[in-house]
Scaffold this motif. Structure first.
Motif, short mmCIF file in Angstrom:
data_model
loop_
_atom_site.label_atom_id
_atom_site.label_comp_id
_atom_site.label_asym_id
_atom_site.label_seq_id
_atom_site.Cartn_x
_atom_site.Cartn_y
_atom_site.Cartn_z
N TRP A 115 11.15 24.84 15.70
CA TRP A 115 12.30 25.70 16.00
C TRP A 115 12.31 26.86 15.04
O TRP A 115 12.59 26.70 13.86
CB TRP A 115 13.57 24.86 15.86
N ILE A 158 11.16 25.67 20.28
CA ILE A 158 12.52 26.10 20.54
C ILE A 158 12.70 27.48 19.91
O ILE A 158 12.33 27.69 18.74
CB ILE A 158 13.56 25.12 19.96
N SER A 159 13.25 28.40 20.64
CA SER A 159 13.45 29.76 20.17
C SER A 159 14.38 29.81 18.96
O SER A 159 15.36 29.05 18.88
CB SER A 159 14.06 30.61 21.30
N ARG A 170 16.45 31.91 18.52
CA ARG A 170 17.75 32.41 19.01
C ARG A 170 18.69 31.26 19.36
O ARG A 170 19.90 31.45 19.45
CB ARG A 170 17.54 33.30 20.23
N ASN A 171 18.15 30.08 19.59
CA ASN A 171 18.98 28.92 19.91
C ASN A 171 19.74 28.46 18.68
O ASN A 171 19.26 28.60 17.56
CB ASN A 171 18.14 27.78 20.45
N ARG A 172 20.90 27.89 18.89
CA ARG A 172 21.74 27.42 17.80
C ARG A 172 21.93 25.91 17.90
O ARG A 172 21.43 25.25 18.81
CB ARG A 172 23.10 28.14 17.83
N ASP A 229 22.60 24.03 21.09
CA ASP A 229 21.50 24.02 22.04
C ASP A 229 20.39 23.08 21.60
O ASP A 229 19.74 22.44 22.42
CB ASP A 229 20.90 25.43 22.18
N VAL A 230 20.17 23.02 20.29
CA VAL A 230 19.03 22.29 19.75
C VAL A 230 19.29 20.80 19.65
O VAL A 230 18.41 19.98 19.92
CB VAL A 230 18.63 22.88 18.38
N SER A 263 16.91 26.55 30.47
CA SER A 263 18.37 26.52 30.36
C SER A 263 18.98 25.56 31.37
O SER A 263 20.09 25.09 31.21
CB SER A 263 18.95 27.93 30.57
#
Length: 169
Positions: free
Chosen positions: A10, A34-35, A37-39, A42-43, A136
């Protein structure tokens, strides 16, 4: 490390990302990218769904440590990391700038591995799953798409050729 284990990476692109992914594949593992940008919100479900034993992360482009964001999200939900992620054995910080009992710096993780004899899994084939990409989802819940070694290499080969990349890039 056993073939088929999930390794979540991540964060932004960096040399440690590449080394971690290649090592995982060499041992027969499955990378779950995992991008950055994900928080946390989301993770966390992805970590729980995959049952990942390894999590590698870093600081995002804005200077925020992603591990810290995950910890804050877990603690804001009145949960503990150990109870929330019982399958997670190693959480490794590429940036090495977080203070936590739950995460270890990259150098410490490498030192652990220096004392272990590692051999490549002979069972790895081109059709084996090497990556799970989470979308998503149409239901609001992320879904994992499995990709095989041969498929990932073919896509990289074709995209490199169409962009004019050579072995010198």
């Amino acid at each position: 490390f056993k073939p088929g284990e999930m390794v979540v990476i991540w964060g932004p692109n960096c040399w440690q990302w590449v080394v971690s992914a290649l090592a995982c594949w060499w041992l027969g593992g499955i990378v779950v990218p995992i991008s950055a940008r994900n928080r946390g919100m989301d993770v966390l479900p992805i970590l729980q769904t995959t049952g990942a034993r390894y999590l590698f992360s870093s600081t995002d482009a804005n200077g925020s440590n992603l591990f810290q964001i995950l910890l804050e999200y877990i603690e804001d939900s009145d949960l503990s990391p150990a109870k929330t992620l019982p399958d997670l054995a190693y959480a490794v910080d590429f940036a090495e700038d977080i203070e936590s009992d739950f995460f270890m710096p990259w150098a410490q993780f490498l030192a652990l591995g220096a004392a272990v004899q590692v051999s490549r899994s002979a069972a790895v084939s081109g059709t084996d799953t090497c990556m799970v990409l989470f979308t998503s989802g149409t239901t609001g819940r992320a879904k994992g798409v499995m990709r095989g070694h041969r498929q990932v290499l073919l896509v990289r080969w074709l995209s490199s050729g169409s962009r004019g990349y050579t072995n010198q890039d």
